[in-house]
Design an enzyme around this catalytic site. Structure first.
Site, PDB file in Angstrom:
ATOM      1  N   THR A 144       0.828  -1.195   0.000  1.00  0.00           N
ATOM      2  CA  THR A 144       0.000   0.000   0.000  1.00  0.00           C
ATOM      3  C   THR A 144       0.865   1.248   0.000  1.00  0.00           C
ATOM      4  O   THR A 144       1.911   1.293   0.654  1.00  0.00           O
ATOM      5  CB  THR A 144      -0.954   0.033   1.212  1.00  0.00           C
ATOM      6  OG1 THR A 144      -1.559   1.335   1.317  1.00  0.00           O
ATOM      7  CG2 THR A 144      -0.221  -0.253   2.513  1.00  0.00           C
ATOM      8  N   SER A 179      -1.822   3.609  10.444  1.00  0.00           N
ATOM      9  CA  SER A 179      -2.782   2.800  11.208  1.00  0.00           C
ATOM     10  C   SER A 179      -2.124   1.468  11.534  1.00  0.00           C
ATOM     11  O   SER A 179      -1.068   1.135  10.984  1.00  0.00           O
ATOM     12  CB  SER A 179      -4.066   2.556  10.405  1.00  0.00           C
ATOM     13  OG  SER A 179      -3.833   1.622   9.360  1.00  0.00           O
ATOM     14  N   TYR A 181      -3.286  -1.322  10.585  1.00  0.00           N
ATOM     15  CA  TYR A 181      -3.324  -2.053   9.310  1.00  0.00           C
ATOM     16  C   TYR A 181      -2.089  -1.719   8.482  1.00  0.00           C
ATOM     17  O   TYR A 181      -1.402  -2.615   7.971  1.00  0.00           O
ATOM     18  CB  TYR A 181      -4.585  -1.698   8.525  1.00  0.00           C
ATOM     19  CG  TYR A 181      -4.414  -1.835   7.035  1.00  0.00           C
ATOM     20  CD1 TYR A 181      -4.336  -3.083   6.425  1.00  0.00           C
ATOM     21  CD2 TYR A 181      -4.286  -0.703   6.221  1.00  0.00           C
ATOM     22  CE1 TYR A 181      -4.142  -3.203   5.059  1.00  0.00           C
ATOM     23  CE2 TYR A 181      -4.090  -0.816   4.863  1.00  0.00           C
ATOM     24  CZ  TYR A 181      -4.022  -2.064   4.283  1.00  0.00           C
ATOM     25  OH  TYR A 181      -3.819  -2.181   2.933  1.00  0.00           O
ATOM     26  N   HIS A 182      -1.804  -0.428   8.313  1.00  0.00           N
ATOM     27  CA  HIS A 182      -0.650  -0.036   7.511  1.00  0.00           C
ATOM     28  C   HIS A 182       0.650  -0.559   8.114  1.00  0.00           C
ATOM     29  O   HIS A 182       1.596  -0.887   7.386  1.00  0.00           O
ATOM     30  CB  HIS A 182      -0.606   1.486   7.370  1.00  0.00           C
ATOM     31  CG  HIS A 182      -1.685   2.049   6.496  1.00  0.00           C
ATOM     32  ND1 HIS A 182      -2.828   2.629   7.014  1.00  0.00           N
ATOM     33  CD2 HIS A 182      -1.817   2.082   5.146  1.00  0.00           C
ATOM     34  CE1 HIS A 182      -3.605   3.029   6.018  1.00  0.00           C
ATOM     35  NE2 HIS A 182      -3.021   2.700   4.872  1.00  0.00           N
ATOM     36  N   LYS A 185       1.447  -3.976   6.847  1.00  0.00           N
ATOM     37  CA  LYS A 185       2.022  -3.966   5.499  1.00  0.00           C
ATOM     38  C   LYS A 185       3.520  -3.675   5.563  1.00  0.00           C
ATOM     39  O   LYS A 185       4.302  -4.222   4.781  1.00  0.00           O
ATOM     40  CB  LYS A 185       1.306  -2.938   4.628  1.00  0.00           C
ATOM     41  CG  LYS A 185      -0.135  -3.284   4.299  1.00  0.00           C
ATOM     42  CD  LYS A 185      -0.225  -4.501   3.397  1.00  0.00           C
ATOM     43  CE  LYS A 185      -1.636  -4.694   2.863  1.00  0.00           C
ATOM     44  NZ  LYS A 185      -1.745  -5.848   1.953  1.00  0.00           N
TER      45      LYS A 185
END
Length: 382
Positions: A144, A179, A181-182, A185
């Site tokens: 991302t 976040s 989530y990030h 990644k």
């Protein structure tokens, strides 16, 4: 090629699986169908009614004669993943199978921990499976652009040349994820880079921008093949969410001032980028990073574009600013490099009024499915 698409039931994975199958590749979908379970958990849904995965692949075979195999299971279960690798012997592994929502990861401790376990451990299992069973398999991993954050310098494609105290080196571009989530990644990126270094794995990290759109040529072949269209404040990306707000006559809600700028791309370009990566694999031991987006817009620019298109359909909606639930810069410099995929043949589908009108028209046709309570943010970073 023999290609596994992990997460092949999802928003990006499903059209990618169809596209690669149409191009003549032997495609296998691996998915635990958990994205459908998130809808139940959140009392949400897709604007477009989506068929079961079983019905989807059956319809595809009926229409094209091409078979897409399906394995229902979890990448976190290594015995299952090992079986898939031994039976299918993939030449490329397209990895979409991660919890992809920043707000979902920020709901509470349990959702942050789940996102890390699901994403990081699942990806680590894939790396070990490649090493153990198919060491020449090319990992095509969905990353991302959000890994980079909002730096006050140009964002390069994965690496940056640094001069410090008279010495130079090419280093991974600094990461400032926004976040939990990030962050997963970023952890994935580090694990893949390390695996390439020590095991000689070949990998391409597609740092994807915000995806918009709905249809590809393949999903338009039959209503059973239609892709999902997320609109809620948890899984709905900004542009698709704004379009569904316009469809129900709701204000288009911009977080904060709306100066937050991101890279965007059409779902049609997502599937083509995966094909380009598959046909031009990384070398053994190479960890390659492509920034996968075609245009950059601020959130306010998107809202105003959609407001204009809606007006052309006799829909009058206001653009309103709401408190930003995220912790981020609302006005910032943003200039990211995205030349690698274009150099390899990507011909971008740009964000035209016609593209916006198509998605808005679909949303209008199914606006009875839109749950109004879901269009405003309920999860806060703070």
């Amino acid at each position: 090629m023999r290609i596994i698409v992990a997460g092949g039931d999802g928003f990006c994975g499903w059209p990618t699986a169809l596209y690669l199958s149409e191009k003549g590749h032997e495609v296998t979908i691996v998915d635990n169908l958990v994205r459908r379970e998130y809808d139940k958990e959140l009392n949400s849904n897709s604007v477009t009614p989506i068929a079961s995965l079983e019905d989807r692949v059956a319809k595809w075979k009926e229409l094209t004669g091409k078979e897409i195999k399906v394995y229902e299971g979890d990448l976190n279960h290594y015995d299952f993943l090992s079986l898939v690798f031994k039976q299918e012997r993939p030449e490329a592994f397209v990895h979409f199978a991660e919890q992809r929502s920043a707000p979902y990861s920020m709901i509470d401790r349990e959702h942050a921990v789940y996102t890390h376990e699901n994403n990081v451990i699942g990806n680590l299992n894939v790396l070990y499976a490649i090493k153990e069973f198919e060491p020449d398999c090319h990992l095509i991993k969905l990353g991302t652009m959000g890994e980079y954050g909002q730096p006050n310098i140009d964002i390069e494609e994965g690496y940056i040349e640094v001069e410090h105290k008279g010495r130079k080196d090419v280093l991974p571009f600094p990461k400032q994820p926004g976040s939990f989530y990030h962050l997963t990644k970023v952890h994935d990126t580090d694990n893949i880079m390390f695996a390439c270094k020590i095991w000689g794995i070949r990998a391409t990290d597609l740092n994807q921008g915000v995806v918009y759109g709905l249809n590809t040529e393949e999903t338009l072949k039959d209503p059973v093949l239609v892709n999902r269209l997320d609109y809620d404040a948890i899984f709905g990306t900004a542009l698709n969410r704004f379009l569904t707000q316009a469809a129900i006559g709701h204000d288009i809600t911009v977080y904060g001032s709306g100066g937050q700028t991101r890279g965007y791309l059409n779902i049609k370009d997502t599937v083509r980028c995966v094909e380009i990566a598959a046909e031009n694999p990384a070398d053994r031991g190479e960890f390659r990073v492509f920034n996968q987006f075609t245009e950059s817009f601020s959130v306010l620019e998107l809202a105003q574009k959609i407001q204009s298109v809606a007006k052309g359909l006799d829909i009058d909606v206001e653009v309103s600013n709401v408190e930003n639930p995220r912790v981020e810069k609302e006005e910032h410099y943003y200039n990211a490099v995205n030349t690698a995929l274009i150099d390899l043949g990507l011909e971008p589908h740009l964000l035209t009024d016609e593209v916006l009108e198509e998605i808005l028209t679909y949303s209008l046709q199914h606006k009875d499915r839109i749950i109004v309570d879901n269009v405003l943010p309920k999860v806060t970073w703070k």
